[in-house]
Design an enzyme around this catalytic site. Structure first.
Site, short mmCIF file in Angstrom:
data_model
loop_
_atom_site.label_atom_id
_atom_site.label_comp_id
_atom_site.label_asym_id
_atom_site.label_seq_id
_atom_site.Cartn_x
_atom_site.Cartn_y
_atom_site.Cartn_z
CG ASP A 98 12.41 44.27 20.44
OD1 ASP A 98 12.42 43.20 20.99
OD2 ASP A 98 12.90 44.35 19.32
CG ASP A 202 15.33 40.38 22.99
OD1 ASP A 202 16.00 40.52 21.77
OD2 ASP A 202 16.24 40.30 24.10
CD GLU A 256 16.44 37.11 18.92
OE1 GLU A 256 17.67 37.53 18.45
OE2 GLU A 256 16.32 37.68 20.34
CG HIS A 326 18.44 44.66 16.00
ND1 HIS A 326 17.43 43.94 15.32
CD2 HIS A 326 18.90 44.65 16.96
CE1 HIS A 326 17.19 43.03 16.63
NE2 HIS A 326 17.96 43.52 17.45
CG ASP A 327 20.56 41.36 16.86
OD1 ASP A 327 21.01 42.28 17.08
OD2 ASP A 327 19.60 40.57 17.36
C1 GLC Z 1 18.35 39.90 20.95
C2 GLC Z 1 18.47 41.09 20.25
C3 GLC Z 1 19.77 41.56 20.31
C4 GLC Z 1 20.09 41.73 22.05
C5 GLC Z 1 19.82 40.49 22.70
C6 GLC Z 1 19.59 40.89 24.23
O1 GLC Z 1 19.25 39.04 20.39
O2 GLC Z 1 18.05 41.29 19.00
O3 GLC Z 1 19.83 43.06 19.95
O4 GLC Z 1 21.43 42.18 22.29
O5 GLC Z 1 18.46 39.87 22.47
O6 GLC Z 1 18.40 41.31 24.49
#
Ligand code: GLC
Ligand code: CA
Length: 554
Positions: A98, A202, A256, A326-327
């Protein structure tokens, strides 16, 4: 052209904190992951994505990094990491890390320096601004944090604010500073040189902010997005990073793409642009909710259209497909319709793995792990606690309502420890788990499913085995049938005179399937189904959640 490796990959996402604890402190760790490589190899996947394992004070479970070149103490050491990496590679499994570079932790030495004074050489690594109002104590603009509240924190010492689009322990990096961009390239190269095979980036689409930081418009409870989603210099900075780092390695870079839509996908991932290989979109994340929080039944026609639109993007783009991460709350029963959820899981597995692109399976999804009936104090993620805390401040009368809302959407659901067996704590730890284990581990666990030939886990193995190396599954064109059908998802992957024909009954009841007229095959072979009695491809009645994959020859 030869396929890049990730086009023939099935990626398994590991949330290290909740995967396997090797030393009894209640927290999953690297040695724990290493001890489960056999399991992953047996599952058949050929790549893993690890959520952040870098040094971090864990305000946001590793998404607040204080040292990009070392491992979090709770997870182990850099040597443990290297040992794990080597063992993954020996077993033919690639490792994706990540990359969290929109922000750092406030404990990172860059931020510690940056805070010291306005003329510190690191000051400009972050986004500092004077406040507004007579006393300068009003935030510099009206942008909000993704976790609610202002996106700014006041620093008494220097009398300025710093920006944080997430928690206040996660200050945003200033990508307009060329030194910051060089640091990011160096971090990527450091891990590539160690042998890492790619990055999941991310919130990458948030990295570029306009210098003048104008006020934003109110949008679904959040403010500012239109200014920092694919901001003014986004493409320039990502091209630069691709050139300085990513393109030098045989890597897979998937971002993402928070806040982006179908229209942005080509600009973000077209291979001719030399930026990203692929992205994660969010269009499927809310198909079971109105404005995220009000539950509603999944409209399959809309669901299929989202998939179809993405599948029909130009051939110079590549999809990354997922139902869980995970979100997000768990996909069962989110995307199913009650009844036998294990059968629903099999049907979902086929739909996820057989559409075109790289599928991502989230830990426990292959077991059919579900959401958890948390008590209020059992939801400990920063998003849940911050949102519940904010409503509490408005009025304690809102407590129960906020709790119920979070019970639907909390990220905690995906983060309960992996359910390995039916013994204490689901076999995740011999100590006290860092968060609640879903009590259904006695029913849903890996050990039990290993020994049951009809289990979801064993079904996943079959589908993964079938998919990998299958030229039609990799490159076949996607053609959707029965688009208006509210119950069935039917599609074909076609390559010259061969195809894979896929049927998924999304409903918990018998559904009539009518073979589309244009399907005139010469040969047909049933490859996979969760119905033992499935026959050849013709009009028929499908059982609840029945799924079938046929290989056809025309
Ligand atoms: C992304 C991650 C999440 C995190 C956020 C801030 O959305 O997947 O888990 O809280 O970024 O880094
Ligand atoms: Ca541990």
């Amino acid at each position: 052209m030869k396929n890049r490796w990730y086009k023939d990959a099935v990626v398994y996402q590991i949330y290290p904190r909740s995967f396997c604890d090797s030393n009894g402190d209640g927290i999953g760790d690297i040695k724990g992951i290493t001890s489960k490589i056999e399991y992953l190899k047996d599952l058949g996947i050929n790549a893993v994505w690890l959520n952040p394992v870098y040094k971090s004070p864990n305000k946001d479970n590793g998404y607040d990094i204080s040292d990009y070149r070392d491992i979090m103490d709770e997870f182990g050491t850099l040597d443990d990491f290297k040992e794990m990496l080597e063992k993954f590679h020996k077993n033919g499994i690639k490792v994706i890390m990540d990359l969290v570079v929109n922000h750092t932790s406030d404990q990172h030495k860059w931020f510690q320096e940056s805070k010291k004074s306005k003329d510190n050489p690191y000051r400009d690594y972050y986004i500092w601004r004077k406040g507004r109002g007579k006393d300068g104590k009003k935030p510099p603009n009206n942008w909000t944090s993704r976790f609610m509240g202002p996106a700014w924190e006041y620093d008494e010492a220097s009398g300025e604010f710093y920006m944080h689009l997430f928690a206040k322990g996660q200050p945003d990096l200033n990508w307009n500073n060329p030194k910051v961009r060089q640091e990011v390239a160096d971090i990527c190269n450091y891990w590539f040189d160690m042998g890492v095979d790619g990055f999941r980036c991310d919130v990458l689409t948030y990295i570029s902010k306009p210098d003048d930081l104008p006020d934003g418009k109110f949008n679904l409870g959040l403010i500012g997005d239109e200014h920092f989603t694919i901001g003014p210099n986004y493409h320039k900075y990502i091209k630069e990073l691709n050139e300085k780092s990513w393109s030098k390695y045989d890597s897979f870079i998937v971002a993402e793409a928070i806040g982006t839509g179908l229209k942005d996908a080509v600009a973000l991932t077209d291979e001719n642009n030399k930026e990203l290989d692929s992205l994660f979109h969010f269009d499927l994340a809310n198909v079971d909710a109105i404005l995220q929080f009000i539950p509603k039944k999944v409209d399959l026609v809309k669901f299929k259209k989202i998939i179809n639109d993405r599948q029909n993007l130009p051939a110079t783009t590549w999809n990354s497909n997922y139902y869980e991460n995970h979100d997000q709350p768990r996909s069962l029963p989110r995307l199913a319709d009650g009844g036998d959820l294990m059968e629903a899981g099999k049907m979902l597995a086929v739909s996820l793995l057989m559409i075109k692109g790289t599928p991502f399976i989230y830990q426990g999804e292959e077991l059919g792990m579900t959401n958890c009936a948390f008590k209020k104090e059992e939801m400990i993620d920063v998003m849940a606690t911050q949102i519940m805390g904010m409503f509490h401040k408005i009025s304690p009368l809102l407590d129960n309502w906020a709790y119920k809302v979070m019970l639907k959407r909390a990220r905690d659901h995906a983060r309960t420890p992996m359910q390995w067996n039916g013994r204490e704590n689901g076999g995740f730890t011999t100590g006290k788990p860092w968060m609640v284990v879903n009590p259904n581990y006695t029913e849903i666990n890996a050990e039990k499913e290993q020994s049951d030939e009809n289990s979801l886990l064993n079904f996943y193995k079959k589908v993964i085995h079938f998919k990998l190396g299958n030229e039609i599954a990799i490159n076949g064109n996607y053609i959707e049938y029965l688009k208006k059908n509210k119950n069935l998802f039917v599609f074909e992957r076609r390559l010259e005179n061969k195809s894979l024909f896929v049927i998924c009954n999304f409903k918990n009841k018998d559904i009539k399937f009518t073979l589309p007229e244009e399907i005139n095959y010469k040969n047909c072979e049933l490859k996979i189904s969760n119905n033992k009695d499935a026959g050849k491809l013709e009009s028929c009645v499908l059982k609840p959640y029945e799924t079938r994959i046929y290989e056809l020859e025309y």
